[in-house]
Design a protein around this motif. Structure first.
Motif, PDB file in Angstrom:
ATOM      1  N   GLU A  95      44.726  45.428  33.446  1.00 41.13           N
ATOM      2  CA  GLU A  95      43.606  45.518  34.380  1.00 41.13           C
ATOM      3  C   GLU A  95      43.766  44.510  35.518  1.00 41.13           C
ATOM      4  OE1 GLU A  95      41.378  47.741  34.475  1.00 41.13           O
ATOM      5  OE2 GLU A  95      41.859  48.724  32.576  1.00 41.13           O
ATOM      6  N   PHE A  96      44.339  43.346  35.192  1.00 40.83           N
ATOM      7  CA  PHE A  96      44.596  42.345  36.222  1.00 40.83           C
ATOM      8  C   PHE A  96      45.613  42.888  37.232  1.00 40.83           C
ATOM      9  CE2 PHE A  96      46.445  38.206  37.683  1.00 40.83           C
ATOM     10  CZ  PHE A  96      45.281  37.704  38.277  1.00 40.83           C
ATOM     11  N   GLY A  97      46.592  43.613  36.730  1.00 38.08           N
ATOM     12  CA  GLY A  97      47.573  44.229  37.611  1.00 38.08           C
ATOM     13  C   GLY A  97      46.937  45.230  38.558  1.00 38.08           C
ATOM     14  N   THR A  98      45.967  45.989  38.049  1.00 38.72           N
ATOM     15  CA  THR A  98      45.244  46.929  38.910  1.00 38.72           C
ATOM     16  C   THR A  98      44.513  46.192  40.024  1.00 38.72           C
ATOM     17  OG1 THR A  98      44.931  48.444  37.042  1.00 38.72           O
ATOM     18  CG2 THR A  98      43.474  48.731  38.943  1.00 38.72           C
ATOM     19  N   LEU A  99      43.892  45.073  39.680  1.00 31.79           N
ATOM     20  CA  LEU A  99      43.215  44.244  40.671  1.00 31.79           C
ATOM     21  C   LEU A  99      44.202  43.760  41.736  1.00 31.79           C
ATOM     22  CD1 LEU A  99      40.934  42.491  41.841  1.00 31.79           C
ATOM     23  CD2 LEU A  99      41.418  40.799  40.054  1.00 31.79           C
ATOM     24  N   LEU A 100      45.382  43.339  41.295  1.00 32.47           N
ATOM     25  CA  LEU A 100      46.379  42.838  42.248  1.00 32.47           C
ATOM     26  C   LEU A 100      46.824  43.929  43.217  1.00 32.47           C
ATOM     27  CD1 LEU A 100      48.642  40.583  39.977  1.00 32.47           C
ATOM     28  CD2 LEU A 100      46.603  39.970  41.277  1.00 32.47           C
ATOM     29  N   ARG A 101      47.021  45.134  42.723  1.00 35.85           N
ATOM     30  CA  ARG A 101      47.419  46.230  43.592  1.00 35.85           C
ATOM     31  C   ARG A 101      46.314  46.577  44.587  1.00 35.85           C
ATOM     32  NH1 ARG A 101      49.274  48.107  38.665  1.00 35.85           N
ATOM     33  NH2 ARG A 101      47.572  49.638  38.491  1.00 35.85           N
ATOM     34  N   THR A 102      45.078  46.465  44.130  1.00 31.76           N
ATOM     35  CA  THR A 102      43.945  46.743  45.015  1.00 31.76           C
ATOM     36  C   THR A 102      43.886  45.713  46.142  1.00 31.76           C
ATOM     37  OG1 THR A 102      42.716  47.653  43.121  1.00 31.76           O
ATOM     38  CG2 THR A 102      41.445  47.083  45.091  1.00 31.76           C
ATOM     39  N   ILE A 103      44.112  44.455  45.787  1.00 30.70           N
ATOM     40  CA  ILE A 103      44.115  43.390  46.803  1.00 30.70           C
ATOM     41  C   ILE A 103      45.224  43.632  47.818  1.00 30.70           C
ATOM     42  CG2 ILE A 103      44.573  40.924  47.176  1.00 30.70           C
ATOM     43  CD1 ILE A 103      43.154  40.400  44.487  1.00 30.70           C
ATOM     44  N   ASP A 104      46.389  44.065  47.340  1.00 31.27           N
ATOM     45  CA  ASP A 104      47.525  44.311  48.242  1.00 31.27           C
ATOM     46  C   ASP A 104      47.193  45.333  49.324  1.00 31.27           C
ATOM     47  OD1 ASP A 104      49.046  42.528  46.840  1.00 31.27           O
ATOM     48  OD2 ASP A 104      50.105  44.033  45.652  1.00 31.27           O
ATOM     49  N   ASN A 105      46.246  46.214  49.053  1.00 30.15           N
ATOM     50  CA  ASN A 105      45.904  47.265  50.007  1.00 30.15           C
ATOM     51  C   ASN A 105      44.664  46.949  50.842  1.00 30.15           C
ATOM     52  OD1 ASN A 105      48.015  49.061  49.246  1.00 30.15           O
ATOM     53  ND2 ASN A 105      46.858  49.622  47.402  1.00 30.15           N
ATOM     54  N   TYR A 106      44.105  45.742  50.698  1.00 28.84           N
ATOM     55  CA  TYR A 106      42.898  45.411  51.464  1.00 28.84           C
ATOM     56  C   TYR A 106      43.258  45.273  52.938  1.00 28.84           C
ATOM     57  CZ  TYR A 106      38.367  43.455  52.632  1.00 28.84           C
ATOM     58  OH  TYR A 106      37.122  43.256  53.175  1.00 28.84           O
ATOM     59  N   PRO A 107      42.473  45.850  53.861  1.00 30.67           N
ATOM     60  CA  PRO A 107      42.893  45.915  55.267  1.00 30.67           C
ATOM     61  C   PRO A 107      42.846  44.590  56.039  1.00 30.67           C
ATOM     62  CG  PRO A 107      40.719  46.908  54.955  1.00 30.67           C
ATOM     63  CD  PRO A 107      41.265  46.657  53.593  1.00 30.67           C
ATOM     64  N   LEU A 137      37.174  30.786  56.430  1.00 29.84           N
ATOM     65  CA  LEU A 137      36.506  31.935  55.837  1.00 29.84           C
ATOM     66  C   LEU A 137      35.428  31.455  54.874  1.00 29.84           C
ATOM     67  CD1 LEU A 137      39.464  34.337  54.965  1.00 29.84           C
ATOM     68  CD2 LEU A 137      37.660  34.760  56.641  1.00 29.84           C
ATOM     69  N   SER A 138      34.299  32.139  54.852  1.00 33.01           N
ATOM     70  CA  SER A 138      33.205  31.743  53.968  1.00 33.01           C
ATOM     71  C   SER A 138      33.410  32.298  52.564  1.00 33.01           C
ATOM     72  CB  SER A 138      31.872  32.235  54.520  1.00 33.01           C
ATOM     73  OG  SER A 138      31.801  33.652  54.435  1.00 33.01           O
ATOM     74  N   GLU A 139      32.749  31.685  51.611  1.00 31.01           N
ATOM     75  CA  GLU A 139      32.811  32.166  50.230  1.00 31.01           C
ATOM     76  C   GLU A 139      32.238  33.574  50.126  1.00 31.01           C
ATOM     77  OE1 GLU A 139      31.184  30.852  45.780  1.00 31.01           O
ATOM     78  OE2 GLU A 139      31.256  29.404  47.424  1.00 31.01           O
ATOM     79  N   ASN A 140      31.170  33.829  50.888  1.00 31.65           N
ATOM     80  CA  ASN A 140      30.564  35.161  50.861  1.00 31.65           C
ATOM     81  C   ASN A 140      31.531  36.228  51.371  1.00 31.65           C
ATOM     82  OD1 ASN A 140      28.132  34.387  49.779  1.00 31.65           O
ATOM     83  ND2 ASN A 140      27.115  34.131  51.752  1.00 31.65           N
ATOM     84  N   ALA A 141      32.290  35.886  52.402  1.00 31.12           N
ATOM     85  CA  ALA A 141      33.237  36.856  52.957  1.00 31.12           C
ATOM     86  C   ALA A 141      34.268  37.264  51.911  1.00 31.12           C
ATOM     87  CB  ALA A 141      33.926  36.265  54.185  1.00 31.12           C
ATOM     88  N   VAL A 142      34.712  36.289  51.119  1.00 33.16           N
ATOM     89  CA  VAL A 142      35.733  36.568  50.107  1.00 33.16           C
ATOM     90  C   VAL A 142      35.151  37.401  48.973  1.00 33.16           C
ATOM     91  CG1 VAL A 142      37.374  35.544  48.498  1.00 33.16           C
ATOM     92  CG2 VAL A 142      36.935  34.437  50.702  1.00 33.16           C
ATOM     93  N   ASN A 143      33.993  36.995  48.468  1.00 27.67           N
ATOM     94  CA  ASN A 143      33.393  37.744  47.362  1.00 27.67           C
ATOM     95  C   ASN A 143      32.909  39.118  47.807  1.00 27.67           C
ATOM     96  OD1 ASN A 143      33.622  36.120  44.970  1.00 27.67           O
ATOM     97  ND2 ASN A 143      32.200  34.675  45.899  1.00 27.67           N
ATOM     98  N   ASN A 144      32.463  39.239  49.067  1.00 24.56           N
ATOM     99  CA  ASN A 144      32.068  40.563  49.582  1.00 24.56           C
ATOM    100  C   ASN A 144      33.276  41.488  49.686  1.00 24.56           C
ATOM    101  OD1 ASN A 144      29.366  39.966  49.771  1.00 24.56           O
ATOM    102  ND2 ASN A 144      29.453  39.343  51.922  1.00 24.56           N
ATOM    103  N   ALA A 145      34.429  40.911  49.984  1.00 28.63           N
ATOM    104  CA  ALA A 145      35.648  41.724  50.030  1.00 28.63           C
ATOM    105  C   ALA A 145      35.971  42.259  48.638  1.00 28.63           C
ATOM    106  CB  ALA A 145      36.810  40.889  50.565  1.00 28.63           C
TER     107      ALA A 145
END
Length: 399
Positions: free
Chosen positions: A207-219, A304-312
């Protein structure tokens, strides 16, 4: 002969120790370590040594303190007992004045911005109704409604912290000799224990790997790179958000976290894997000459704010109950422990402070090589996790 001048009094600064300044005729300016300035008069009557407070400076100015001194000395010259005459009441120190001293002490101790912000919120906002009252006259009954208001709102942890901070102000007041007791101490029992909430984090490898792949595709490239660095370095989020290029050593492959942004107020070094170096090299081009590694898009001098990161993360489908930016520390700690890496080395890498100073210095020296090796092994593991597919995804694909 008068020795003090107004300019001298205004120039007095707290040193952490009691200071005394003499004006002659027994008039003394006593300054506590925290900077409270009190006029005192030392005199003898009928062979007995006595002392009395004449009030706080600048509420009682120099000229007025001298008048009170001369009045007492004239009484003694006439054979009158000064204590038999009703004294003018000394100025009463308010709760708000001690709060100001308390917060200034935190500033002087170089507490983090987050710590200062929390204390100001608790003491300046939530405890605001107490500010105008003389601290010596504040009773438990005055504090209880402030605490109960938070309990009723379901903010039990806030209620606990509010009581604790108010109690700390009273402790300072006792040291400064402006109050005799601490009514907030007896209120521990009225605050119910707060529920322990652990940071949400994904700790299962697939599941952690899935999270990592999702992060890799964040715009958003800056947020994407910050999250990828959080994955690899598992620092506290604030430490990564506020990182600066001057603290990145590409040659030595080390990131320095200065003590002014570290929760434990001690400098911390983070070894950088090959993958981390590659991300930073990309981010250096993106940051556009900012001193910050991860600046905001429109305000390049702000991180970058903490909210910006968690909102992402929320936008990627990882809400606060599933995984947070701080959760990468728990993910790394759990997986590394399960894979057999040494617990002490993991704790040192997380920046957790050993209470024993000798052991702390020993760990710093001995564990560095292992920390460097573990950082690279973790980065390689994360690459491996990216190639895994969770059992849930396998089932979904087969439908």
């Amino acid at each position: 002969m008068n020795d003090l001048r107004f300019a001298q009094l205004k120039a007095i600064r707290p040193t952490g120790k009691v200071q005394q300044f003499f004006d002659g005729g027994g008039l003394v300016m006593r300054v506590t370590g925290q900077g409270k300035m009190t006029w005192r008069l030392e005199y003898r009557f009928d062979g007995e040594r006595r002392s009395r407070s004449l009030g706080l400076f600048p509420d009682v100015p120099l000229a007025e303190a001298r008048e009170m001194r001369d009045h007492v000395r004239n009484q003694i010259a006439r054979g009158e007992d000064p204590d038999a005459v009703v004294e003018a009441p000394a100025a009463e120190t308010t709760f708000g004045e001690i709060v100001a001293y308390f917060i200034q002490n935190l500033v002087d101790q170089e507490m983090s911005d987050a710590t200062l912000q929390k204390n100001r919120w608790l003491l300046l906002d939530l405890a605001g109704p107490l500010h105008s009252r003389p601290i010596a006259k504040v009773r438990a009954g005055d504090i209880i409604p402030l605490i109960q208001e938070q309990i009723v709102r379901g903010k039990r942890e806030t209620a606990k912290r509010l009581r604790s901070r108010i109690a700390a102000v009273f402790d300072l007041g006792i040291v400064m000799e402006v109050c005799q007791g601490n009514p907030a101490i007896a209120l521990r029992s009225i605050v119910p224990k707060a529920e322990v909430k652990h940071t949400a984090a994904i700790t299962e490898e697939a599941e952690f790997g899935t999270l990592l792949r999702t992060i890799d595709n964040y715009p958003n490239s800056t947020i994407r790179n910050l999250l990828k660095m959080q994955v690899l370095c598992y620092t506290r989020l604030g430490e990564m958000r506020m990182s600066r290029w001057e603290n990145i050593n590409f040659d030595e492959k080390v990131m320095l976290v200065p003590k002014d942004i570290v929760k434990v107020r001690r400098e911390h070094q983070v070894p950088l894997s090959r993958q981390a170096i590659a991300i930073l090299a990309e981010q250096q081009k993106i940051s556009g000459g900012s001193n910050l590694v991860f600046p905001q898009l429109r305000k390049r001098d702000k991180p970058l704010s903490e909210n910006a990161v968690n909102n992402a993360l929320l936008a990627m489908g990882y809400g606060g109950d599933i995984h947070t930016a701080h959760g990468f520390r728990s993910s790394a700690s759990t997986i590394l422990n399960e894979r057999g890496f040494r617990h002490d080395v993991i704790e040192a890498s997380l920046g957790h402070v050993e209470s024993n100073a000798v052991r702390r210095a020993y760990n710093r020296a001995v564990y560095w090589k292992e920390r460097v090796e573990m950082a690279q092994a973790w980065a390689d593991l994360c690459d491996k996790f990216r190639g895994k597919v969770s059992r849930l995804a396998e089932i979904e694909e087969s439908l």
